[in-house]
Motif scaffolding. Structure first.
Motif, PDB file in Angstrom:
ATOM      1  N   ASP A   1      -2.346 -13.439  11.776  1.00  0.00           N
ATOM      2  CA  ASP A   1      -2.707 -12.073  12.130  1.00  0.00           C
ATOM      3  C   ASP A   1      -1.776 -11.596  13.242  1.00  0.00           C
ATOM      4  OD1 ASP A   1      -3.655 -13.442  14.383  1.00  0.00           O
ATOM      5  OD2 ASP A   1      -5.717 -13.430  13.669  1.00  0.00           O
ATOM      6  N   ASP A   2      -2.016 -10.371  13.710  1.00  0.00           N
ATOM      7  CA  ASP A   2      -1.146  -9.793  14.738  1.00  0.00           C
ATOM      8  C   ASP A   2      -1.193 -10.592  16.039  1.00  0.00           C
ATOM      9  OD1 ASP A   2      -0.448  -7.864  12.967  1.00  0.00           O
ATOM     10  OD2 ASP A   2      -1.687  -6.272  13.846  1.00  0.00           O
ATOM     11  N   ARG A   3      -2.370 -11.025  16.420  1.00  0.00           N
ATOM     12  CA  ARG A   3      -2.508 -11.755  17.686  1.00  0.00           C
ATOM     13  C   ARG A   3      -1.733 -13.068  17.646  1.00  0.00           C
ATOM     14  NH1 ARG A   3      -2.647 -12.390  22.994  1.00  0.00           N
ATOM     15  NH2 ARG A   3      -4.287 -13.741  23.768  1.00  0.00           N
TER      16      ARG A   3
ATOM     17  N   ASP B   1      -4.712  -6.320  16.845  1.00  0.00           N
ATOM     18  CA  ASP B   1      -6.056  -6.438  16.261  1.00  0.00           C
ATOM     19  C   ASP B   1      -7.077  -5.601  17.025  1.00  0.00           C
ATOM     20  OD1 ASP B   1      -5.010  -8.277  14.413  1.00  0.00           O
ATOM     21  OD2 ASP B   1      -5.353  -9.956  15.782  1.00  0.00           O
TER      22      ASP B   1
ATOM     23  N   THR C   1       1.923 -17.734  11.122  1.00  0.00           N
ATOM     24  CA  THR C   1       0.877 -16.932  11.777  1.00  0.00           C
ATOM     25  C   THR C   1      -0.015 -16.295  10.728  1.00  0.00           C
ATOM     26  OG1 THR C   1       2.336 -15.005  11.882  1.00  0.00           O
ATOM     27  CG2 THR C   1       2.302 -16.476  13.792  1.00  0.00           C
TER      28      THR C   1
END
Length: 515
Positions: A163-165, A238, A161
């Protein structure tokens, strides 16, 4: 570009932008309706508890929707019977509980909580007051198998992954898409499905700094006597709010509490039957937006209107705020079309007068009374009266004519006469005086031309100002006045030919082209 033009454009732009921004906020964030008489669905929500008591201390703790200033709860009530009631709020997730207690209850008992609620949908955000459990990295796990499984799973998520999303989507995919891996299977808490998977997802996301919580509530799809409790995940990644539903996303839903606890925690009772009932209804969207502030978040824009004024004052402003619409139309018809009228804003006032008589009746009355008044005005010229006494005589004559028409209509059982007395006499008197002055200074043809133009403009203004949509927009969104002011500023800078002048000078244009 001159200084005055730049200032006019800048002023118009600021006014229009301010009005549009306020309107956009009211419509999108506060759910104010664009069209009049728009209705929104509201739901009657009831938590019903039935149980047997056996003369021993009883305590029932039930999750209820959070406080009114944080949720779309219109009104609520409790049915306590002989029980005592106290309301508590949990510190972590701000869950609210109704706590019913009794020292020695006996026989069958019933407790109820009722509320009117407004559902949420995918566009609904969590609000600024949304609370999540504060969690850090997952602490040491005693079980070496689980510790190794968590390291393997988190390592995979971090590697795949960006990013947070994407981290949240990958974790949820591992938990709900297809068969669980051995690592995930070993980490599931001892909770019923699907709460165990959602709880694990919330814990893993929180360990990475992603705010997450398990939401429990109902889907608002149809009226039900026994609505099933549903569970989903809410997380903030995000800077945006997201929800994950195990099944297909419902069109509308309502969260009741957060976390993995049960709906009811009962002690000292037997045969507990807890159920949630739902029934849909409707309410005017504007009334609902004023009461809840749309998303439930307090906003000063809710008070940017006339809804808090006394009803009689509201009715006055409902007519008053439509006048700028008529004035803007008048400016357009004079500046761009070139219609000649009696005075600057006299046609708008005549259009307001038509509210008392309706359009067709108003045109007939206007024509008849102005004709009679002009004849009286012509006769008074021969008497060489001064201006003020002459106006007074014309006004008295108009009252006599109106009284005569009222009596004649009453004898013939016509309702038109009932509203004649409300027809503004001063407007008629000033119209007659203005037409007579034009008649003297120019000609009878010009006076009739301006009178006919005023009647046309007044009719158009009346049709627009009495339109339900226009009245609704102007009353609900008074910031539209900023936009109208900006439009008038821009039209005031126009110095080109009017449509009537293009037709008037058409022969000169043809001769110029042929030459």
């Amino acid at each position: 570009m001159g200084s005055s033009l730049r200032q006019s454009l800048l002023f118009a732009w600021v006014l229009a932008a301010s009005g549009l921004l306020i309107i956009y906020t009211k419509i999108v964030q506060l759910d104010y309706p664009v069209f009049p008489d728009t209705e929104r669905t509201i739901w009657d929500f009831e938590t019903y508890l039935e149980f047997d008591a056996n003369n021993e201390p009883a305590r029932l703790e039930v999750f209820i929707p959070t406080a009114k200033n944080e949720r779309n709860i219109l009104e609520e009530e409790f049915y306590n019977g002989a029980f005592g009631l106290s309301l508590t709020t949990e510190e972590g997730l701000a869950n609210r509980k109704a706590v019913w207690t009794h020292r020695f209850p006996d026989n069958k008992k019933v407790l109820r909580y009722r509320a009117q609620i407004v559902g949420e949908n995918r566009r609904s955000d969590f609000g600024e007051n949304a609370r999540f459990e504060r969690r850090g990295p997952i602490g040491p796990i005693a079980d070496p198998v689980k510790r190794q499984a968590l390291q393997v799973w988190q390592g995979r998520l971090n590697r795949l992954t960006a990013d947070d999303r994407s981290y949240a989507l990958m974790a949820l995919s591992d938990l709900f898409a297809g068969q669980l891996s051995d690592e995930v299977q070993s980490l599931l808490p001892d909770l019923p499905e699907p709460v165990n998977r959602l709880a694990l997802a919330a814990e893993v996301l929180s360990s990475q700094g992603i705010q997450a919580r398990v939401a429990n509530g109902v889907y608002l799809t149809e009226a039900r006597r026994r609505a099933e409790i549903q569970h989903w995940l809410e997380y903030r990644a995000d800077g945006r709010d997201f929800r994950y539903f195990v099944d297909d996303e419902p069109p509308s839903f309502f969260p009741i509490w957060y976390g993995t606890d049960r709906l009811v925690d009962a002690r000292g009772v037997r045969g507990l039957d807890a159920q949630i009932a739902l029934r849909s209804g409707s309410r005017l969207a504007q009334e609902l937006a004023q009461q809840t502030g749309g998303s439930g978040q307090p906003s000063p824009l809710v008070n940017f209107g006339f809804q808090e004024l006394p009803l009689t004052t509201q009715l006055v402003y409902k007519v008053l705020v439509t006048i700028p619409i008529g004035i803007t139309l008048l400016v357009f018809l004079r500046q761009f079309v070139g219609i000649s009228t009696l005075g600057t804003f006299m046609p708008v006032l005549i259009g307001i007068s038509f509210r008392e008589t309706a359009l067709l009746n108003g045109i007939i009355l206007f024509t008849v009374l102005v004709g009679l008044g002009l004849m009286m005005r012509v006769y008074l010229e021969k008497l060489q009266l001064l201006l003020v006494p002459r106006l007074a005589v014309v006004l008295i004559f108009i009252v006599i004519c109106m009284s005569a028409i009222t009596l004649l209509m009453n004898e013939s059982n016509r309702s038109i006469g009932l509203s004649v007395s409300l027809f503004p006499m001063v407007i008629l008197t000033m119209t007659i005086e203005r037409m007579s002055i034009v008649w003297e200074e120019y000609s009878g043809t010009e006076a009739l031309k301006q009178g006919a133009g005023s009647l046309v403009v007044a009719s158009i203004c009346y049709l627009v100002m009495t339109n339900n949509l226009v009245e609704h927009i102007m009353f609900t969104f008074p910031e539209t006045l900023f936009i109208l002011m900006a439009i008038c500023l821009l039209m005031g800078r126009y110095t080109g030919l009017r449509l009537s002048e293009i037709w008037r000078f058409r022969h000169m244009a043809q001769q110029k082209q042929s030459a």
